[in-house]
Structure formats: C-alpha cells, structure tokens
Design a protein around this motif. Structure first.
Motif, PDB file in Angstrom:
ATOM      1  N   ILE A  91       0.864  -1.188   0.000  1.00  0.00           N
ATOM      2  CA  ILE A  91       0.000   0.000   0.000  1.00  0.00           C
ATOM      3  C   ILE A  91       0.893   1.227   0.000  1.00  0.00           C
ATOM      4  CG2 ILE A  91      -1.860   1.242   1.160  1.00  0.00           C
ATOM      5  CD1 ILE A  91      -1.252  -2.220   2.394  1.00  0.00           C
ATOM      6  N   GLY A  92       0.884   1.991  -1.067  1.00  0.00           N
ATOM      7  CA  GLY A  92       1.709   3.190  -1.148  1.00  0.00           C
ATOM      8  C   GLY A  92       1.210   4.287  -0.228  1.00  0.00           C
ATOM      9  N   CYS A  93       2.150   5.092   0.269  1.00  0.00           N
ATOM     10  CA  CYS A  93       1.792   6.225   1.121  1.00  0.00           C
ATOM     11  C   CYS A  93       2.807   7.350   0.910  1.00  0.00           C
ATOM     12  CB  CYS A  93       1.700   5.817   2.592  1.00  0.00           C
ATOM     13  SG  CYS A  93       3.259   5.243   3.306  1.00  0.00           S
ATOM     14  N   ALA A  94       2.679   8.407   1.686  1.00  0.00           N
ATOM     15  CA  ALA A  94       3.431   9.633   1.408  1.00  0.00           C
ATOM     16  C   ALA A  94       4.895   9.578   1.815  1.00  0.00           C
ATOM     17  CB  ALA A  94       2.753  10.831   2.081  1.00  0.00           C
ATOM     18  N   ASN A  95       5.247   8.781   2.821  1.00  0.00           N
ATOM     19  CA  ASN A  95       6.627   8.730   3.303  1.00  0.00           C
ATOM     20  C   ASN A  95       6.786   7.570   4.281  1.00  0.00           C
ATOM     21  OD1 ASN A  95       5.973   9.840   6.092  1.00  0.00           O
ATOM     22  ND2 ASN A  95       5.308  11.556   4.804  1.00  0.00           N
ATOM     23  N   GLY A  96       8.017   7.352   4.713  1.00  0.00           N
ATOM     24  CA  GLY A  96       8.300   6.237   5.606  1.00  0.00           C
ATOM     25  C   GLY A  96       7.716   6.396   6.994  1.00  0.00           C
ATOM     26  N   LEU A  97       7.703   7.614   7.524  1.00  0.00           N
ATOM     27  CA  LEU A  97       7.095   7.848   8.839  1.00  0.00           C
ATOM     28  C   LEU A  97       5.613   7.515   8.794  1.00  0.00           C
ATOM     29  CD1 LEU A  97       6.957   8.893  11.738  1.00  0.00           C
ATOM     30  CD2 LEU A  97       6.907  11.229  10.837  1.00  0.00           C
ATOM     31  N   ASP A  98       4.934   7.973   7.748  1.00  0.00           N
ATOM     32  CA  ASP A  98       3.513   7.658   7.614  1.00  0.00           C
ATOM     33  C   ASP A  98       3.282   6.157   7.493  1.00  0.00           C
ATOM     34  OD1 ASP A  98       2.816  10.293   7.772  1.00  0.00           O
ATOM     35  OD2 ASP A  98       2.020  10.464   5.734  1.00  0.00           O
ATOM     36  N   ALA A  99       4.208   5.456   6.850  1.00  0.00           N
ATOM     37  CA  ALA A  99       4.057   4.012   6.708  1.00  0.00           C
ATOM     38  C   ALA A  99       3.983   3.337   8.084  1.00  0.00           C
ATOM     39  CB  ALA A  99       5.215   3.432   5.900  1.00  0.00           C
ATOM     40  N   LEU A 100       4.883   3.700   8.974  1.00  0.00           N
ATOM     41  CA  LEU A 100       4.862   3.136  10.325  1.00  0.00           C
ATOM     42  C   LEU A 100       3.638   3.618  11.101  1.00  0.00           C
ATOM     43  CD1 LEU A 100       8.650   3.529  11.232  1.00  0.00           C
ATOM     44  CD2 LEU A 100       7.473   1.443  10.516  1.00  0.00           C
ATOM     45  N   ASN A 101       3.317   4.889  10.949  1.00  0.00           N
ATOM     46  CA  ASN A 101       2.139   5.465  11.597  1.00  0.00           C
ATOM     47  C   ASN A 101       0.874   4.715  11.180  1.00  0.00           C
ATOM     48  OD1 ASN A 101       0.253   7.220  12.779  1.00  0.00           O
ATOM     49  ND2 ASN A 101       0.408   8.708  11.122  1.00  0.00           N
ATOM     50  N   LEU A 102       0.750   4.437   9.884  1.00  0.00           N
ATOM     51  CA  LEU A 102      -0.439   3.758   9.373  1.00  0.00           C
ATOM     52  C   LEU A 102      -0.544   2.326   9.892  1.00  0.00           C
ATOM     53  CD1 LEU A 102      -0.321   5.160   5.747  1.00  0.00           C
ATOM     54  CD2 LEU A 102      -2.306   5.315   7.257  1.00  0.00           C
ATOM     55  N   ILE A 103       0.588   1.650  10.039  1.00  0.00           N
ATOM     56  CA  ILE A 103       0.555   0.295  10.590  1.00  0.00           C
ATOM     57  C   ILE A 103       0.014   0.321  12.016  1.00  0.00           C
ATOM     58  CG2 ILE A 103       1.969  -1.661  11.357  1.00  0.00           C
ATOM     59  CD1 ILE A 103       3.853  -0.993   8.975  1.00  0.00           C
ATOM     60  N   ILE A 104       0.535   1.227  12.827  1.00  0.00           N
ATOM     61  CA  ILE A 104       0.106   1.312  14.226  1.00  0.00           C
ATOM     62  C   ILE A 104      -1.358   1.709  14.310  1.00  0.00           C
ATOM     63  CG2 ILE A 104       0.504   2.497  16.419  1.00  0.00           C
ATOM     64  CD1 ILE A 104       3.484   2.689  15.565  1.00  0.00           C
ATOM     65  N   LYS A 105      -1.778   2.667  13.485  1.00  0.00           N
ATOM     66  CA  LYS A 105      -3.201   3.050  13.424  1.00  0.00           C
ATOM     67  C   LYS A 105      -4.056   1.863  12.989  1.00  0.00           C
ATOM     68  CE  LYS A 105      -2.952   8.031  12.480  1.00  0.00           C
ATOM     69  NZ  LYS A 105      -3.654   8.401  13.724  1.00  0.00           N
ATOM     70  N   GLY A 106      -3.562   1.134  12.002  1.00  0.00           N
ATOM     71  CA  GLY A 106      -4.319   0.003  11.481  1.00  0.00           C
ATOM     72  C   GLY A 106      -4.558  -1.070  12.525  1.00  0.00           C
ATOM     73  N   TYR A 107      -3.595  -1.269  13.408  1.00  0.00           N
ATOM     74  CA  TYR A 107      -3.761  -2.258  14.471  1.00  0.00           C
ATOM     75  C   TYR A 107      -4.660  -1.750  15.603  1.00  0.00           C
ATOM     76  CZ  TYR A 107      -0.407  -5.634  12.638  1.00  0.00           C
ATOM     77  OH  TYR A 107       0.226  -6.580  11.875  1.00  0.00           O
ATOM     78  N   GLY A 108      -4.901  -0.452  15.633  1.00  0.00           N
ATOM     79  CA  GLY A 108      -5.802   0.099  16.640  1.00  0.00           C
ATOM     80  C   GLY A 108      -5.263   0.050  18.056  1.00  0.00           C
TER      81      GLY A 108
END
Length: 361
Positions: A54-71
């Motif tokens: 899943i593409g995103c804006a940058n590497g920080l957002d990638a980690l942020n999105l994983i943590i958000k995704g896990y809730g």
C-alpha cells in the motif's frame, strides 16, 4: 570531492525511461491512486514476496499507518531499538503509544534479541524491528518471543530494500512493514514516498482506507483517517528503478567487500554481517574513538562522509522525559559512528581512494 551519495548520477542512468513514464502520467491527467500506483504496488509486493503493498506519502507515515491500522490504544507499549532513527520513535508516540527502548547488538547495530523478553510487560503489543543501515534483523528468536506472548512484529524497512533473512526479503519478515522511498534510499523516488507491505488481508484493507481520509468510497469515511498517498509520478519513478534494485544492491555489496578486505587501519572498527544476502549496505558505517577527527581528515582529503546518527532518540530535546536515561551501547555507537561513501555509481578509483586515505590516517 568524492560525494557521499551522488543522487543526480544515480537517477541520470534511468533518465530516458523516467521521462517517458512521467510523460505518461502527465498525458493521463490522473495524479493520485491511479494505474502507476497500482502497477508499482503490485510489483513491489512481488519483489518482497507478500500479498499486499500500500503506497503512502513517506516512511514515517508508513509506520504510523501500521500502528493506526492495528488500533493500539493510548499507553500500549511497543518495543523498539534505542539506536534507531527518530522516525521509528515518532510513529509510536504520535499514536499515543509508549516506546520501550532496548539496546542493540554492538556488532550488527540491530536490536539485541536477547534483551527483548525482559522488556515485555502486560501492556506490550508489538516489537518494532529496525533493519538498520541495510542489514536484516535475525528474526527467528523474535518470532519465538512474539508467538509466546501474542505480539506483533512491525518491521521498519526504510533502509533495507531487498535485504534477506532465511530466504525471505525484508517486508516479509514480520506482520507488517514500513518502507521509505526518500531519494537517498536504495530504492528512492524524486521526493517523498513510502509504502506498507503485509500478508494480513484485513490490515491491508484498513490501511488503504486510513491513508485516504479513512475512505474507500469518496465522501464516505469509515475511519478517522489521514491524507497519505503515493502520487502517480513517484510511483512511476519507483517502478522504473525497482527493476534495477537487485543489481544496485549487488554493486553496494561489492564495494562493502572491498572496504572490509582492504581497510587495515587498526583504529577503524568495520561493520559485521552474518550473511552477505542479509545486507544491502544502505550505509557503510565504521566506528572509531575520535570520530570527528577522522571525519575532518577525510573532508580535507575530498571525501564526504555523514554521521548516522549524532544524537540518539533518548537524548533528543523533543523527548526531554528520557534525557536522564542511560543506554551505554547506543551512546557508544552514536559517539563513534561514521558513514563512508557507498553507492552503485561510485567509480573504482573513488573506492580505492577512500581505502588509501583511511589507511593513511
């Protein structure tokens, strides 16, 4: 001057193909979440050996999105190496979670698996493994720990595109992985970019929505999402360069091999690796007692170097609450580390000069 990393020279090799792909984007009139993004996501997923990218804006957002995704909830703990780049830590704290810092192995610079279990508490939800400098973390012991405690493994693969462990590439060594495509990475775009890889169908679907304002259908928002999308131009550029990534990584390995075989200065501590395929040498980091003196000497001899990184996260001003903590191994690394030039466009005489100058130090 031997540049630490000549980005113009790196990208110029693919100029014609990049120009054609960018023209294709411009002609299409479609700039976000289109065919280029889909093509790159599919190709990078195949490269990593996973079902989803899943593409995103940058590497920080990638980690942020994983943590958000896990809730994960406020106060949940995520174990992370103490010597990582600040982005790994920021992704944890920006979600209200608590980073639990663990010392690295002084030989590999990656998290020390033997110290992880002692850091686990009832609040621990995940272990973030950072494949620092391009070397894949040896995850076998860590998988054993996570299986016993019911934890997730989050990979920070920002520096390790194509590195391997036990026949698997980074991005497929944990439950989910965040990549950065910052221009200086082994696979870099022409601006900011990132992605998440995973085999978790449910997590992938959730992250796809969260990155797009929490929406799968325009104006219908099912999550409190963010705006973090990989644009079509960057996806097109990355897809061009992905075809050359393995060859570029091999060039880096050849340079690292020459450095390790020919740098003979007893004041220099060379990096170690347990397997050549495990390392893609995003950074060739040496250590020495008087790091600043060595850096100045190399600059005087027209060799550019960088420090990855001068200040560890627990000594940063933004985390004042940690400033009194002590992590001796981490602090030793940050005081003594120096990164030498390494890239797929370095000339043989440049590599030889680096060795000669260091041996004459």
């Amino acid at each position: 001057m031997i540049k630490f990393l000549d980005l113009h020279k790196i990208n110029e090799r693919f100029r014609n193909e990049i120009d054609l792909r960018i023209k294709k984007v411009l002609d299409s009139g479609w700039y976000l979440l289109g065919k280029e993004d889909e093509t790159f996501e599919n190709n990078f997923a195949k490269f990593c050996g996973v079902r989803h990218c899943i593409g995103c804006a940058n590497g920080l957002d990638a980690l942020n999105l994983i943590i958000k995704g896990y809730g994960f909830k406020d106060g949940d703990e995520i174990i992370v190496p103490a010597n990582t780049y600040i982005a790994s830590i920021l992704a944890i704290t920006m979600n209200g979670c608590i980073p639990v810092l663990v010392e690295p192995d002084i030989k590999t610079y990656n998290i020390n698996p033997d110290l992880i279990e002692a850091a686990i508490t009832p609040k621990t939800k995940a272990i973030m493994v950072v494949h620092l400098y391009g070397q894949a973390v040896q995850t076998e012991k860590i998988w054993d720990i996570t299986n016993r405690y019911g934890l997730k493994i989050i990979e920070d693969s920002a520096q390790a595109h194509g590195a391997m462990y036990n026949g698997k590439k980074t991005g497929n060594l944990g439950d989910a992985s965040g990549f950065s495509f910052y221009p200086g990475k082994n696979l870099g775009c022409l601006g900011d970019g990132g992605c998440i890889t995973t085999n978790d169908d449910e997590l992938a679907a959730k992250i796809r929505a969260i990155r797009n304002y929490g929406s799968n259908v325009k104006y219908h928002n099912i999550y409190k999402g963010i705006n973090s999308r990989l644009d079509e131009i960057q996806a097109a550029v990355l897809d061009v360069k992905l075809k050359h990534l393995d060859a570029d990584n091999m060039c880096r390995r050849e340079i690292s091999k020459y450095y390790k075989e020919n740098i003979k200065n007893p004041e220099i501590i060379l990096p170690e690796t347990y397997s050549e395929n495990a390392h893609v040498w995003h950074i060739f980091a040496v250590r020495t007692k008087d790091r600043d003196k060595l850096q100045n000497y190399l600059t005087e001899n027209d060799i550019q170097t960088l420090i990855h990184y001068p200040t560890p996260p627990h000594k940063q001003e933004c985390y004042k609450e940690w400033n009194n903590l002590s992590f001796p191994v981490t602090e030793e690394i940050h005081k003594t580390i120096l990164s030498l030039p390494i890239s797929p466009v370095m000339e043989d005489d440049e590599v030889k000069k680096v060795v000669e100058v260091i041996n004459g130090y």
